[in-house]
Enzyme design. Structure first.
Site, PDB file in Angstrom:
ATOM      1  N   CYS A  95     -10.953   3.356  -0.274  1.00  0.00           N
ATOM      2  CA  CYS A  95      -9.517   3.600  -0.077  1.00  0.00           C
ATOM      3  C   CYS A  95      -9.215   3.002   1.167  1.00  0.00           C
ATOM      4  O   CYS A  95     -10.072   2.865   2.157  1.00  0.00           O
ATOM      5  CB  CYS A  95      -9.137   5.055  -0.053  1.00  0.00           C
ATOM      6  N   ASP A 127       0.983  -1.263   0.230  1.00  0.00           N
ATOM      7  CA  ASP A 127       0.067   0.049   0.066  1.00  0.00           C
ATOM      8  C   ASP A 127       0.884   1.118   0.059  1.00  0.00           C
ATOM      9  O   ASP A 127       2.040   1.192   0.267  1.00  0.00           O
ATOM     10  CB  ASP A 127      -0.860   0.058   1.290  1.00  0.00           C
ATOM     11  N   TYR A 163      -0.607   8.663  -2.282  1.00  0.00           N
ATOM     12  CA  TYR A 163      -0.638   8.628  -3.602  1.00  0.00           C
ATOM     13  C   TYR A 163      -1.591   9.168  -4.355  1.00  0.00           C
ATOM     14  O   TYR A 163      -1.670   9.564  -5.462  1.00  0.00           O
ATOM     15  CB  TYR A 163      -0.641   7.086  -3.880  1.00  0.00           C
ATOM     16  N   GLY A 164      -2.787   9.378  -3.634  1.00  0.00           N
ATOM     17  CA  GLY A 164      -3.866   9.780  -4.251  1.00  0.00           C
ATOM     18  C   GLY A 164      -4.039  11.091  -5.113  1.00  0.00           C
ATOM     19  O   GLY A 164      -4.922  11.320  -5.964  1.00  0.00           O
ATOM     20  N   HIS A 207      -7.371   3.205   3.523  1.00  0.00           N
ATOM     21  CA  HIS A 207      -7.078   3.832   4.749  1.00  0.00           C
ATOM     22  C   HIS A 207      -8.451   3.932   5.505  1.00  0.00           C
ATOM     23  O   HIS A 207      -8.324   4.338   6.662  1.00  0.00           O
ATOM     24  CB  HIS A 207      -6.476   5.363   4.461  1.00  0.00           C
ATOM     25  N   CYS A 223      -4.344  -1.460  -2.275  1.00  0.00           N
ATOM     26  CA  CYS A 223      -4.187   0.032  -2.592  1.00  0.00           C
ATOM     27  C   CYS A 223      -5.050   0.470  -3.701  1.00  0.00           C
ATOM     28  O   CYS A 223      -4.859  -0.214  -4.598  1.00  0.00           O
ATOM     29  CB  CYS A 223      -2.962   0.762  -2.422  1.00  0.00           C
TER      30      CYS A 223
END
Ligand code: DGL
Length: 256
Positions: free
Chosen positions: A184, A10, A42-43, A186, A73
């Site tokens: 996502c 991730d 990264y988004g 997270h 991810c």
């Protein structure tokens, strides 16, 4: 019996929400987790940047002898899964994607919010998923660029994170949703704050279990499952500070 580890990748700590599901589904496997917290999030990167980072880390994880790679991810899957599969045609590579199919199964004509990074929601892969699933549904894209950092610093509850969630969902909640997809990895760690903002009604879904079961199915099909004694879990990170490694352990065993 194959003792080689399953690599789990991730952009940071979010993939630990997938690793939890993988361990639940395959407690006898050995896992090698890598979080790229140094480069998170990264988004908000370009597709080329996300792809380059993902390919670089995949190569490293395969060179460490992993028997399979789970891209835990959504953002990296959207940007790089095709290139990964082209580069490693003989490897087992599983990529998580937003659990839209599951949401549509539960609410075939419902209103579904998809919380994800900007990169995931802009990629062609998501447009294709929406086309496949969204014929009779009202699917609302909710980019949430500010939330990953809360998880990366271990701030999972409290007024500040709830305010951030409320701001990100601003405009998406005017009509009550039936389901909220956490697109996502997270976000499952912010489930309490998200629940506080969206209320009791909508079902909150994520893709961790589906990804874990698909990984088991693929390994079983290939005769690569490990059986016998409980497996091991190695957590690694591109930013291996004591605080971050401690937070990784906490997230792996946290109640969410
Ligand atoms: N955890 C990642 C995902 O599932 C991305 C978070 C980020 O680095 O922006 O999309």
């Amino acid at each position: 019996m194959d003792n080689r580890p399953i690599a789990v990748f991730d952009s940071g700590l979010g993939g630990l929400s997938v690793l939890r599901a993988l361990i639940r589904v395959m407690p006898e496997e050995n896992f090698l987790y890598f979080g790229d917290s140094k480069n998170a999030p990264y988004g908000d990167k370009t597709t080329d940047e996300i792809r380059a980072l993902t390919l670089e880390h995949a190569q490293e994880l395969f060179s460490r002898g992993s028997k399979a790679l789970v891209v835990a991810c959504n953002t990296a899957t959207s940007a790089a899964i095709n290139e990964l599969r082209a580069q490693y045609p003989d490897r087992i590579i599983i990529g998580i994607e937003p659990a839209l199919k599951l949401a549509v199964t539960h609410f075939p004509a419902g209103r579904v919010l998809v919380m994800a990074t900007e990169a995931t929601l802009r990629e062609r892969k998501f447009a294709a998923l929406m086309e496949r699933c969204g014929q009779h549904c009202d699917i609302v894209k909710c980019p949430c660029p500010g939330l990953v950092e809360y998880v990366e610093r271990g701030e999972l509850t409290g007024a500040a994170v709830e305010t951030a969630v409320r701001e990100e969902l601003n405009g998406c909640l005017e009509k009550a949703p039936d389901a909220v997809v956490l697109g996502c990895t997270h976000y499952p760690f912010l489930r309490g704050a998200i629940r506080a903002v969206v209320g009791e009604r909508p079902e909150i879904l994520d893709g961790a279990d589906g990804t874990a079961k698909e990984t088991r199915r693929r390994l079983s099909e290939a005769g690569l499952l490990r059986t016998g004694s409980p497996g091991t879990v190695e957590l690694t990170n591109s930013l291996p500070t004591p605080e971050l490694m401690r937070l990784s352990e906490q997230l792996l065993s946290a109640e969410i």
